[in-house]
Design a protein around this motif. Structure first.
Motif, PDB file in Angstrom:
ATOM      1  N   LEU A  13      29.334  78.192  91.384  1.00 37.00           N
ATOM      2  CA  LEU A  13      29.265  79.621  91.685  1.00 37.00           C
ATOM      3  C   LEU A  13      29.364  80.456  90.411  1.00 37.00           C
ATOM      4  CD1 LEU A  13      29.262  81.962  93.725  1.00 37.00           C
ATOM      5  CD2 LEU A  13      31.754  81.731  93.865  1.00 37.00           C
ATOM      6  N   ILE A  14      30.327  80.131  89.560  1.00 31.83           N
ATOM      7  CA  ILE A  14      30.478  80.881  88.307  1.00 31.83           C
ATOM      8  C   ILE A  14      29.252  80.668  87.424  1.00 31.83           C
ATOM      9  CG2 ILE A  14      31.882  81.173  86.237  1.00 31.83           C
ATOM     10  CD1 ILE A  14      33.214  82.164  88.790  1.00 31.83           C
ATOM     11  N   ARG A  60      29.544  74.764  82.936  1.00 36.60           N
ATOM     12  CA  ARG A  60      28.683  74.548  81.776  1.00 36.60           C
ATOM     13  C   ARG A  60      27.423  73.769  82.147  1.00 36.60           C
ATOM     14  NH1 ARG A  60      32.033  72.017  78.987  1.00 36.60           N
ATOM     15  NH2 ARG A  60      31.287  69.893  79.310  1.00 36.60           N
ATOM     16  N   GLU A  61      27.591  72.702  82.939  1.00 38.96           N
ATOM     17  CA  GLU A  61      26.439  71.901  83.336  1.00 38.96           C
ATOM     18  C   GLU A  61      25.486  72.694  84.237  1.00 38.96           C
ATOM     19  OE1 GLU A  61      25.580  68.881  82.277  1.00 38.96           O
ATOM     20  OE2 GLU A  61      27.289  69.035  80.919  1.00 38.96           O
ATOM     21  N   THR A  62      26.038  73.569  85.065  1.00 38.81           N
ATOM     22  CA  THR A  62      25.187  74.398  85.920  1.00 38.81           C
ATOM     23  C   THR A  62      24.309  75.313  85.079  1.00 38.81           C
ATOM     24  OG1 THR A  62      26.841  74.373  87.692  1.00 38.81           O
ATOM     25  CG2 THR A  62      25.197  76.124  87.764  1.00 38.81           C
ATOM     26  N   SER A  63      24.883  75.900  84.044  1.00 38.81           N
ATOM     27  CA  SER A  63      24.093  76.766  83.166  1.00 38.81           C
ATOM     28  C   SER A  63      22.962  75.999  82.502  1.00 38.81           C
ATOM     29  CB  SER A  63      25.000  77.393  82.102  1.00 38.81           C
ATOM     30  OG  SER A  63      26.004  78.193  82.698  1.00 38.81           O
ATOM     31  N   VAL A  64      23.231  74.756  82.095  1.00 34.93           N
ATOM     32  CA  VAL A  64      22.194  73.936  81.455  1.00 34.93           C
ATOM     33  C   VAL A  64      21.105  73.569  82.453  1.00 34.93           C
ATOM     34  CG1 VAL A  64      21.740  71.714  80.345  1.00 34.93           C
ATOM     35  CG2 VAL A  64      23.789  73.022  79.723  1.00 34.93           C
ATOM     36  N   TRP A  93      32.050  89.660  81.634  1.00 35.66           N
ATOM     37  CA  TRP A  93      33.467  89.801  81.968  1.00 35.66           C
ATOM     38  C   TRP A  93      33.940  88.657  82.856  1.00 35.66           C
ATOM     39  CZ3 TRP A  93      34.661  90.082  87.106  1.00 35.66           C
ATOM     40  CH2 TRP A  93      33.614  90.383  87.987  1.00 35.66           C
ATOM     41  N   LEU A  94      33.059  88.229  83.781  1.00 34.42           N
ATOM     42  CA  LEU A  94      33.421  87.129  84.681  1.00 34.42           C
ATOM     43  C   LEU A  94      33.508  85.816  83.915  1.00 34.42           C
ATOM     44  CD1 LEU A  94      33.953  86.028  87.510  1.00 34.42           C
ATOM     45  CD2 LEU A  94      31.471  85.853  87.841  1.00 34.42           C
ATOM     46  N   ASP A  95      32.558  85.590  83.029  1.00 38.52           N
ATOM     47  CA  ASP A  95      32.557  84.354  82.236  1.00 38.52           C
ATOM     48  C   ASP A  95      33.798  84.287  81.355  1.00 38.52           C
ATOM     49  OD1 ASP A  95      31.715  81.964  81.257  1.00 38.52           O
ATOM     50  OD2 ASP A  95      30.178  82.777  79.935  1.00 38.52           O
ATOM     51  N   ILE A 129      41.524  71.036  88.613  1.00 41.13           N
ATOM     52  CA  ILE A 129      40.503  71.946  89.141  1.00 41.13           C
ATOM     53  C   ILE A 129      39.944  72.809  88.022  1.00 41.13           C
ATOM     54  CG2 ILE A 129      40.216  74.054  90.528  1.00 41.13           C
ATOM     55  CD1 ILE A 129      41.915  72.779  92.686  1.00 41.13           C
ATOM     56  N   CYS A 130      40.804  73.303  87.155  1.00 40.45           N
ATOM     57  CA  CYS A 130      40.352  74.129  86.032  1.00 40.45           C
ATOM     58  C   CYS A 130      39.468  73.320  85.088  1.00 40.45           C
ATOM     59  CB  CYS A 130      41.551  74.693  85.289  1.00 40.45           C
ATOM     60  SG  CYS A 130      42.549  75.857  86.255  1.00 40.45           S
ATOM     61  N   THR A 131      39.874  72.091  84.782  1.00 35.03           N
ATOM     62  CA  THR A 131      39.093  71.249  83.872  1.00 35.03           C
ATOM     63  C   THR A 131      37.715  70.943  84.431  1.00 35.03           C
ATOM     64  OG1 THR A 131      41.104  70.198  83.018  1.00 35.03           O
ATOM     65  CG2 THR A 131      39.036  69.035  82.654  1.00 35.03           C
ATOM     66  N   VAL A 132      37.672  70.453  85.672  1.00 38.68           N
ATOM     67  CA  VAL A 132      36.398  70.049  86.268  1.00 38.68           C
ATOM     68  C   VAL A 132      35.507  71.261  86.510  1.00 38.68           C
ATOM     69  CG1 VAL A 132      35.324  68.932  88.266  1.00 38.68           C
ATOM     70  CG2 VAL A 132      37.422  67.995  87.295  1.00 38.68           C
ATOM     71  N   SER A 133      36.056  72.364  86.944  1.00 39.62           N
ATOM     72  CA  SER A 133      35.229  73.544  87.219  1.00 39.62           C
ATOM     73  C   SER A 133      34.594  74.082  85.940  1.00 39.62           C
ATOM     74  CB  SER A 133      36.057  74.637  87.899  1.00 39.62           C
ATOM     75  OG  SER A 133      37.119  75.081  87.068  1.00 39.62           O
ATOM     76  N   ARG A 134      35.294  73.990  84.808  1.00 34.38           N
ATOM     77  CA  ARG A 134      34.681  74.422  83.542  1.00 34.38           C
ATOM     78  C   ARG A 134      33.511  73.528  83.166  1.00 34.38           C
ATOM     79  NH1 ARG A 134      39.923  74.895  81.451  1.00 34.38           N
ATOM     80  NH2 ARG A 134      39.516  73.202  79.989  1.00 34.38           N
ATOM     81  N   VAL A 135      33.674  72.220  83.390  1.00 33.33           N
ATOM     82  CA  VAL A 135      32.578  71.290  83.115  1.00 33.33           C
ATOM     83  C   VAL A 135      31.384  71.593  84.027  1.00 33.33           C
ATOM     84  CG1 VAL A 135      31.854  68.873  83.172  1.00 33.33           C
ATOM     85  CG2 VAL A 135      34.120  69.475  82.289  1.00 33.33           C
ATOM     86  N   VAL A 136      31.651  71.808  85.317  1.00 31.32           N
ATOM     87  CA  VAL A 136      30.575  72.101  86.263  1.00 31.32           C
ATOM     88  C   VAL A 136      29.893  73.410  85.908  1.00 31.32           C
ATOM     89  CG1 VAL A 136      30.047  72.593  88.684  1.00 31.32           C
ATOM     90  CG2 VAL A 136      31.687  70.807  88.116  1.00 31.32           C
TER      91      VAL A 136
END
Length: 333
Positions: free
Chosen positions: A134-135, A218-222, A146-148, A209-216
């Motif tokens: 979602l992010i 970044r990968e979503t943006s790619v 601001w959200l990022d 949750i914080c660790t995995v969501s940051r990875v997701v």
């Protein structure tokens, strides 16, 4: 046989069969290492179990008699041989302190650890992956800076807080402060309600949750920047279909690779959190066994916890293989 024939023969073998062979060999190697480590680690614990069991007023003869009963007077090699033989035959030994089979102790404690650990794993995957996607979608192409920034700051801060500190904060806030959740369950009784596991699981999952969501994220943006997704947007396909059908499978490979390491760490987190919340699981059990110098219990719990972590890694590898069969050519763990 020519090189081309060798390559063709290798390709004819099912990749899942090759994967299974490698993983079975890997699990056997892990089991052997755990056997050696669990035996040697108790030798480093200071103190004499026989002296602790004999009591403060015992004389040397009493201590020697107890050492003989426990088999601690045998040579190190003989004790290791007896230990390995017992484990391979399914006998994990008898507790020094409780004088009952170690397997009985583990069977009574294992459900609590499994509830916390596997409940935490399910929550991490169910929350972190949709949140990160979602992010990633909302901040695609530099939108909503601001959200990022806020997402990165909040997740980075929460991820840096140790689990036992988070557990203490949750206890003060929700148990002692608001009083909406129980502080400690009735220890060592079967009357554990689901509310007793809310705070322990919450304390464990916030960081992962914080660790995995940051990875997701970044990968979503790619993935969203790939040509095939730009083409899908040009075809006016619905956003949910683009995300679920094409983006999600492609970002899961790298996400699950990292998640496997994070989820394995949840087992270690459960060991610590159980002590904070007085849950009678393997974590609090192994700490008490160390204090009591109860060698058989320590050794058995090290093996069980280690094998659980190895099986979680195996499950992640299987999921990776189902998503992309090319990952079966090698294991991330």
């Amino acid at each position: 046989m020519t090189q081309a024939e060798v390559v063709a023969e290798r390709r004819a073998v099912s990749p899942w069969l090759q994967f299974a062979v490698r993983r079975v060999i890997g699990l056997m190697a892990i089991f052997v290492v755990l056997l050696v480590v669990s035996f040697l680690i108790v030798q480093l614990i200071p103190g004499d179990p026989a002296a602790a069991m004999a009591g403060a007023n015992a004389d040397l003869a009493d201590i020697a008699r107890i050492r003989h009963q426990l088999g601690l007077d045998q040579p190190l090699g003989q004790r290791f041989s007896d230990y390995v033989g017992g484990v391979l035959s399914g006998d994990l030994g008898t507790s020094f302190m409780y004088r009952q089979p170690v397997m009985t102790i583990i069977e009574s404690r294992l459900p609590f650890t499994m509830t916390v650990a596997f409940g935490a794993i399910a929550i991490v995957l169910l929350v972190a992956i949709p949140l990160g996607m979602l992010i990633g979608v909302l901040t695609q192409g530099g939108r909503r800076k601001w959200l990022d920034t806020g997402f990165g700051f909040v997740t980075g801060f929460l991820d840096s807080v140790p689990g036992y500190v988070m557990a203490t904060f949750l206890v003060v806030m929700f148990a002692l402060g608001i009083g909406v959740l129980p502080l400690f369950p009735p220890a060592y009784t079967p009357r554990f309600g689901s509310a007793s596991f809310v705070l322990p699981i919450a304390a464990i999952v916030i960081g992962p949750i914080c660790t995995v969501s940051r990875v997701v994220r970044r990968e979503t943006s790619v993935v969203l920047g790939n040509d095939y997704l730009r083409t899908a947007r040009g075809w006016r396909l619905p956003a949910w279909k683009r995300s679920v059908k094409w983006a999600l499978p492609n970002l899961l490979t790298s996400t699950l690779t990292v998640s496997g390491l994070v989820l394995t760490g949840l087992i270690g987190g459960a060991v610590v959190i159980e002590s904070v919340f007085a849950l009678p699981g393997l974590g609090s059990g192994i700490i008490k066994a160390i204090l009591d110098r109860d060698y058989p219990v320590i050794q058995a719990m090290v093996i069980v916890i280690g094998m659980i972590a190895a099986l979680i890694n195996l499950l992640v590898d299987i999921l990776l293989g189902l998503i992309d069969e090319r990952t079966l050519g090698g294991s991330h763990a």
